[in-house]
Design a protein around this motif. Structure first.
Motif, PDB file in Angstrom:
ATOM      1  N   VAL A 290       9.703   3.863 -25.334  1.00 17.54           N
ATOM      2  CA  VAL A 290       8.646   3.282 -26.204  1.00 17.54           C
ATOM      3  C   VAL A 290       8.535   1.676 -25.507  1.00 17.54           C
ATOM      4  CG1 VAL A 290       8.222   5.048 -27.898  1.00 17.54           C
ATOM      5  CG2 VAL A 290       9.768   2.966 -28.306  1.00 17.54           C
ATOM      6  N   ASP A 291       7.411   1.218 -25.538  1.00 22.96           N
ATOM      7  CA  ASP A 291       7.164   0.050 -25.218  1.00 22.96           C
ATOM      8  C   ASP A 291       7.463  -1.023 -26.470  1.00 22.96           C
ATOM      9  OD1 ASP A 291       4.797  -0.390 -26.950  1.00 22.96           O
ATOM     10  OD2 ASP A 291       3.683   0.140 -25.109  1.00 22.96           O
ATOM     11  N   GLU A 292       7.482  -2.376 -26.252  1.00 24.99           N
ATOM     12  CA  GLU A 292       7.907  -3.307 -27.584  1.00 24.99           C
ATOM     13  C   GLU A 292       6.795  -3.260 -28.589  1.00 24.99           C
ATOM     14  OE1 GLU A 292      11.099  -4.724 -28.072  1.00 24.99           O
ATOM     15  OE2 GLU A 292      11.632  -3.865 -26.404  1.00 24.99           O
ATOM     16  N   VAL A 293       5.779  -3.156 -28.131  1.00 26.43           N
ATOM     17  CA  VAL A 293       4.602  -3.239 -29.279  1.00 26.43           C
ATOM     18  C   VAL A 293       4.805  -1.932 -30.223  1.00 26.43           C
ATOM     19  CG1 VAL A 293       2.212  -3.095 -29.585  1.00 26.43           C
ATOM     20  CG2 VAL A 293       3.016  -4.634 -27.821  1.00 26.43           C
ATOM     21  N   THR A 294       4.859  -0.684 -29.636  1.00 24.32           N
ATOM     22  CA  THR A 294       5.215   0.367 -30.477  1.00 24.32           C
ATOM     23  C   THR A 294       6.408   0.337 -31.132  1.00 24.32           C
ATOM     24  OG1 THR A 294       3.995   1.775 -28.696  1.00 24.32           O
ATOM     25  CG2 THR A 294       5.603   2.872 -30.227  1.00 24.32           C
ATOM     26  N   ARG A 295       7.556  -0.275 -30.556  1.00 28.44           N
ATOM     27  CA  ARG A 295       8.719  -0.316 -31.365  1.00 28.44           C
ATOM     28  C   ARG A 295       8.528  -1.589 -32.663  1.00 28.44           C
ATOM     29  NH1 ARG A 295      13.614   0.228 -29.072  1.00 28.44           N
ATOM     30  NH2 ARG A 295      12.737   0.160 -27.137  1.00 28.44           N
TER      31      ARG A 295
ATOM     32  N   PRO B 279       5.641  -5.713 -22.247  1.00 31.17           N
ATOM     33  CA  PRO B 279       5.503  -7.082 -22.950  1.00 31.17           C
ATOM     34  C   PRO B 279       5.294  -6.732 -24.413  1.00 31.17           C
ATOM     35  CG  PRO B 279       3.545  -6.840 -21.740  1.00 31.17           C
ATOM     36  CD  PRO B 279       4.422  -5.821 -21.293  1.00 31.17           C
ATOM     37  N   ALA B 280       5.862  -7.510 -25.215  1.00 30.95           N
ATOM     38  CA  ALA B 280       5.619  -7.519 -26.514  1.00 30.95           C
ATOM     39  C   ALA B 280       4.380  -8.210 -27.158  1.00 30.95           C
ATOM     40  CB  ALA B 280       6.915  -7.952 -27.542  1.00 30.95           C
ATOM     41  N   VAL B 281       3.101  -7.821 -27.191  1.00 28.68           N
ATOM     42  CA  VAL B 281       2.078  -8.346 -27.577  1.00 28.68           C
ATOM     43  C   VAL B 281       1.320  -7.674 -28.581  1.00 28.68           C
ATOM     44  CG1 VAL B 281       1.701  -9.812 -25.335  1.00 28.68           C
ATOM     45  CG2 VAL B 281       0.800  -7.593 -25.700  1.00 28.68           C
ATOM     46  N   ASP B 282       0.461  -8.399 -29.390  1.00 22.92           N
ATOM     47  CA  ASP B 282      -0.172  -7.477 -30.516  1.00 22.92           C
ATOM     48  C   ASP B 282       0.517  -6.649 -31.512  1.00 22.92           C
ATOM     49  OD1 ASP B 282      -2.885  -7.094 -28.076  1.00 22.92           O
ATOM     50  OD2 ASP B 282      -2.602  -8.736 -29.522  1.00 22.92           O
ATOM     51  N   ALA B 283       1.898  -6.918 -31.675  1.00 15.48           N
ATOM     52  CA  ALA B 283       2.552  -6.209 -32.719  1.00 15.48           C
ATOM     53  C   ALA B 283       2.243  -6.579 -34.172  1.00 15.48           C
ATOM     54  CB  ALA B 283       4.122  -6.282 -32.238  1.00 15.48           C
TER      55      ALA B 283
ATOM     56  N   ARG C 177       2.509   5.922 -28.439  1.00 16.18           N
ATOM     57  CA  ARG C 177       1.966   4.462 -28.532  1.00 16.18           C
ATOM     58  C   ARG C 177       1.571   4.167 -29.956  1.00 16.18           C
ATOM     59  NH1 ARG C 177      -0.949   1.769 -23.363  1.00 16.18           N
ATOM     60  NH2 ARG C 177       0.484   2.310 -21.900  1.00 16.18           N
ATOM     61  N   LEU C 178       1.795   3.156 -30.560  1.00 14.03           N
ATOM     62  CA  LEU C 178       1.313   2.877 -31.965  1.00 14.03           C
ATOM     63  C   LEU C 178       0.892   1.373 -31.822  1.00 14.03           C
ATOM     64  CD1 LEU C 178       1.187   3.476 -34.812  1.00 14.03           C
ATOM     65  CD2 LEU C 178       3.436   2.733 -35.189  1.00 14.03           C
ATOM     66  N   ARG C 179      -0.434   1.257 -32.184  1.00 10.94           N
ATOM     67  CA  ARG C 179      -0.872  -0.028 -32.096  1.00 10.94           C
ATOM     68  C   ARG C 179      -1.400  -0.446 -33.128  1.00 10.94           C
ATOM     69  NH1 ARG C 179       1.708  -0.053 -27.861  1.00 10.94           N
ATOM     70  NH2 ARG C 179       1.080  -0.379 -25.841  1.00 10.94           N
TER      71      ARG C 179
ATOM     72  N   ALA D  58       9.955   2.843 -40.038  1.00 12.60           N
ATOM     73  CA  ALA D  58      10.278   4.193 -39.386  1.00 12.60           C
ATOM     74  C   ALA D  58      10.737   3.780 -37.821  1.00 12.60           C
ATOM     75  CB  ALA D  58       9.246   5.162 -39.161  1.00 12.60           C
ATOM     76  N   PRO D  59      11.674   2.859 -37.813  1.00  7.55           N
ATOM     77  CA  PRO D  59      12.194   2.219 -36.678  1.00  7.55           C
ATOM     78  C   PRO D  59      12.862   2.996 -35.542  1.00  7.55           C
ATOM     79  CG  PRO D  59      13.925   2.011 -38.436  1.00  7.55           C
ATOM     80  CD  PRO D  59      12.820   2.614 -38.942  1.00  7.55           C
TER      81      PRO D  59
END
Length: 178
Positions: free
Chosen positions: A145-150, A169-173, A92-94, A158-159
């Motif tokens: 990986v989740d959308e936020v991490t992506r 869900p893609a939140v807080d990206a 996870r990358l936040r 580093a995609p």
């Protein structure tokens, strides 16, 4: 790949040390200098204890060394925690913003494996290199990986976009235009 060593520089931690010191002065000071009611003393004592723990954890972060190589990642010298890349089960990358316009903040990388996790924030020296290695491992092992991490890996350059998402869900990206 050779082993790279990373640490949290003191300059990145001075603000935390200052907060811990100010909190200790504001809470322990009155306990030592002014007679206060028992319930106020109890509250101040608990708060002083929390600031002391925060100061200790900041000191521990400053002493922490992280080694990264082809085999995995190790936290501490001698290693208190080691995770082999082939044992990682979740990444996870936040991004945590400190401003409304999301222009300031830090990232937090979490690598989880059976038996524990390694957590690293972007104030560590050469965080980008660690994140790139984690991204390569995610792509190589096709870890979901989740959308936020992506989105956050993409923002770091580093995609991991060629992997299937796990449906989170893609939140807080982190916005990709920064």
């Amino acid at each position: 790949m050779t082993t790279t060593h990373h640490r949290y520089p003191a300059e990145a931690l001075w603000a935390d040390y200052a907060r811990a010191g100010a909190g200790l002065v504001a809470t322990a000071g009155p306990l030592l200098l002014v007679p206060v009611a028992d319930w106020i003393a109890a509250v101040l004592f608990v708060l002083a204890l929390l600031f002391a723990v925060f100061a200790w954890r900041t000191f521990e972060r400053q002493r922490t060394r992280i080694a990264v190589d082809e085999a995995g990642i190790a936290l501490g010298e001698p290693p208190r925690r080691q995770i082999a890349w082939d044992r990682v089960t979740e990444v996870r990358l936040r991004y945590y913003s400190t401003k409304r316009d999301r222009s300031g903040g830090w990232m937090h990388l979490r690598l989880e494996a059976p038996g524990g996790a390694v957590r690293i924030d972007s104030t560590i020296e050469d965080f980008g290199r660690i994140a790139e290695r984690a991204s390569a491992m995610v792509r190589q092992r096709a870890l979901p990986v989740d959308e936020v991490t992506r989105a956050n890996f993409r923002a770091l350059g580093a995609p991991v976009d060629d992997l299937p998402a796990d449906g989170a869900p893609a939140v807080d990206a982190l916005p990709t235009d920064h």
